[in-house]
Design a protein around this motif. Sequence first.
Motif, PDB file in Angstrom:
ATOM      1  N   ARG A  54     -68.425 -61.635  67.359  1.00 33.63           N
ATOM      2  CA  ARG A  54     -68.556 -62.188  66.007  1.00 33.63           C
ATOM      3  C   ARG A  54     -68.312 -61.148  64.917  1.00 33.63           C
ATOM      4  N   ARG A  55     -68.479 -59.863  65.252  1.00 35.55           N
ATOM      5  CA  ARG A  55     -68.351 -58.813  64.242  1.00 35.55           C
ATOM      6  C   ARG A  55     -67.434 -57.705  64.747  1.00 35.55           C
ATOM      7  N   PHE A  56     -66.664 -57.154  63.828  1.00 39.35           N
ATOM      8  CA  PHE A  56     -65.741 -56.056  64.128  1.00 39.35           C
ATOM      9  C   PHE A  56     -66.562 -54.780  64.262  1.00 39.35           C
ATOM     10  N   LEU A  57     -66.399 -54.057  65.365  1.00 39.45           N
ATOM     11  CA  LEU A  57     -67.222 -52.880  65.634  1.00 39.45           C
ATOM     12  C   LEU A  57     -66.526 -51.585  65.248  1.00 39.45           C
ATOM     13  N   ILE A  58     -67.201 -50.783  64.467  1.00 37.26           N
ATOM     14  CA  ILE A  58     -66.701 -49.460  64.094  1.00 37.26           C
ATOM     15  C   ILE A  58     -67.141 -48.465  65.163  1.00 37.26           C
ATOM     16  N   ASP A  59     -66.197 -47.628  65.588  1.00 36.77           N
ATOM     17  CA  ASP A  59     -66.435 -46.645  66.652  1.00 36.77           C
ATOM     18  C   ASP A  59     -66.390 -45.230  66.074  1.00 36.77           C
ATOM     19  N   GLY A  60     -67.041 -45.039  64.941  1.00 35.61           N
ATOM     20  CA  GLY A  60     -67.153 -43.710  64.366  1.00 35.61           C
ATOM     21  C   GLY A  60     -66.211 -43.434  63.210  1.00 35.61           C
ATOM     22  N   ILE A  61     -66.753 -42.821  62.165  1.00 33.76           N
ATOM     23  CA  ILE A  61     -65.966 -42.333  61.022  1.00 33.76           C
ATOM     24  C   ILE A  61     -66.269 -40.847  60.900  1.00 33.76           C
ATOM     25  N   ALA A  62     -65.213 -40.043  60.824  1.00 34.26           N
ATOM     26  CA  ALA A  62     -65.374 -38.586  60.761  1.00 34.26           C
ATOM     27  C   ALA A  62     -64.448 -38.028  59.693  1.00 34.26           C
ATOM     28  N   VAL A  63     -64.990 -37.179  58.848  1.00 33.51           N
ATOM     29  CA  VAL A  63     -64.191 -36.461  57.843  1.00 33.51           C
ATOM     30  C   VAL A  63     -64.540 -34.988  57.986  1.00 33.51           C
ATOM     31  N   THR A  64     -63.507 -34.159  58.121  1.00 31.63           N
ATOM     32  CA  THR A  64     -63.759 -32.741  58.297  1.00 31.63           C
ATOM     33  C   THR A  64     -64.526 -32.181  57.091  1.00 31.63           C
ATOM     34  N   GLU A  65     -65.356 -31.203  57.349  1.00 31.29           N
ATOM     35  CA  GLU A  65     -66.303 -30.723  56.329  1.00 31.29           C
ATOM     36  C   GLU A  65     -65.626 -30.339  55.016  1.00 31.29           C
ATOM     37  N   HIS A  66     -64.502 -29.636  55.062  1.00 34.31           N
ATOM     38  CA  HIS A  66     -63.865 -29.172  53.828  1.00 34.31           C
ATOM     39  C   HIS A  66     -63.243 -30.306  53.009  1.00 34.31           C
ATOM     40  N   ALA A  67     -63.144 -31.513  53.595  1.00 30.30           N
ATOM     41  CA  ALA A  67     -62.519 -32.631  52.880  1.00 30.30           C
ATOM     42  C   ALA A  67     -63.528 -33.687  52.438  1.00 30.30           C
ATOM     43  N   ARG A  68     -64.808 -33.422  52.614  1.00 32.29           N
ATOM     44  CA  ARG A  68     -65.822 -34.416  52.231  1.00 32.29           C
ATOM     45  C   ARG A  68     -65.998 -34.485  50.722  1.00 32.29           C
ATOM     46  N   SER A  69     -66.607 -35.574  50.277  1.00 35.30           N
ATOM     47  CA  SER A  69     -66.876 -35.835  48.845  1.00 35.30           C
ATOM     48  C   SER A  69     -65.591 -36.017  48.045  1.00 35.30           C
ATOM     49  N   ARG A  70     -64.543 -36.532  48.701  1.00 36.83           N
ATOM     50  CA  ARG A  70     -63.280 -36.787  48.008  1.00 36.83           C
ATOM     51  C   ARG A  70     -62.844 -38.242  48.156  1.00 36.83           C
ATOM     52  N   GLY A  71     -63.763 -39.104  48.598  1.00 37.13           N
ATOM     53  CA  GLY A  71     -63.455 -40.526  48.732  1.00 37.13           C
ATOM     54  C   GLY A  71     -62.748 -40.895  50.022  1.00 37.13           C
ATOM     55  N   ILE A  72     -62.619 -39.942  50.946  1.00 34.06           N
ATOM     56  CA  ILE A  72     -61.871 -40.204  52.179  1.00 34.06           C
ATOM     57  C   ILE A  72     -62.651 -41.141  53.105  1.00 34.06           C
ATOM     58  N   GLY A  73     -63.942 -40.910  53.264  1.00 33.90           N
ATOM     59  CA  GLY A  73     -64.752 -41.790  54.107  1.00 33.90           C
ATOM     60  C   GLY A  73     -64.728 -43.221  53.599  1.00 33.90           C
ATOM     61  N   ALA A  74     -64.849 -43.391  52.276  1.00 37.97           N
ATOM     62  CA  ALA A  74     -64.820 -44.736  51.690  1.00 37.97           C
ATOM     63  C   ALA A  74     -63.463 -45.395  51.897  1.00 37.97           C
ATOM     64  N   ALA A  75     -62.384 -44.620  51.779  1.00 40.70           N
ATOM     65  CA  ALA A  75     -61.037 -45.169  51.973  1.00 40.70           C
ATOM     66  C   ALA A  75     -60.829 -45.587  53.431  1.00 40.70           C
ATOM     67  N   LEU A  76     -61.310 -44.788  54.366  1.00 38.02           N
ATOM     68  CA  LEU A  76     -61.211 -45.145  55.781  1.00 38.02           C
ATOM     69  C   LEU A  76     -62.033 -46.395  56.082  1.00 38.02           C
ATOM     70  N   LEU A  77     -63.215 -46.474  55.510  1.00 42.68           N
ATOM     71  CA  LEU A  77     -64.068 -47.638  55.697  1.00 42.68           C
ATOM     72  C   LEU A  77     -63.401 -48.893  55.140  1.00 42.68           C
TER      73      LEU A  77
END
Length: 197
Positions: A112-135
């Motif tokens: 019934r629901r789409f399963l996410i199998d992990g989101i990872a952003v390398t440390e030097h690239a965090r806080s740049r909206g990358i995790g939100a864009a991947l999500l």
Amino acid sequence: MPAEGVTIRRGFPPGERDRAARVYWEAFGGKLSRVMGPDARALEFLRAGLRPDHCFSALDGQGRVIGLAGFKTPQGSFSAGTRADLRRIYGRIGAVWRLALLRLLIDEIDNRRFLIDGIAVTEHARSRGIGAALLAELCAEARRRGYEAVRLEVIETNTRARALYEREGFVATRTERMGLLRYAFGFRAATTMIRPL
């Protein structure tokens, strides 16, 4: 939107498999190192098992992987090493106990629901909206596949990720305590979060 110069794409470039494994291990090694370590063997296992057909990646301006977002389907999951890979890398005995523990972390496919199998952003690239864009890309993929909701699990110590998920509309539905397994995996509880689409 991710930072300027960052591209989100389906899969990852063939020449980036090693970097993809490193980005994934950087994010999840703290949770999995007691079971999958030492690092060199864990990276070898990840290199063998990561499936580009079950992920999206964030690439920097030089085309290097700086973020990953995996998902599960009835056809498999993003981090899908095989028993043969485990035996080859860890030996027969090492493969047996690792497989037994890893099975305890693997969820059944949720029809019934789409399963996410992990989101990872390398440390030097965090806080740049990358995790939100991947999500956002994962949610778009879920819609394309006809799902009405997206589901993920986040461990108690990953407060940064949980804050992102809450900002993006995910709601905690249950928390499962790990009991004695906390000594193997290094965390005490994991929370299931769901976002309707």
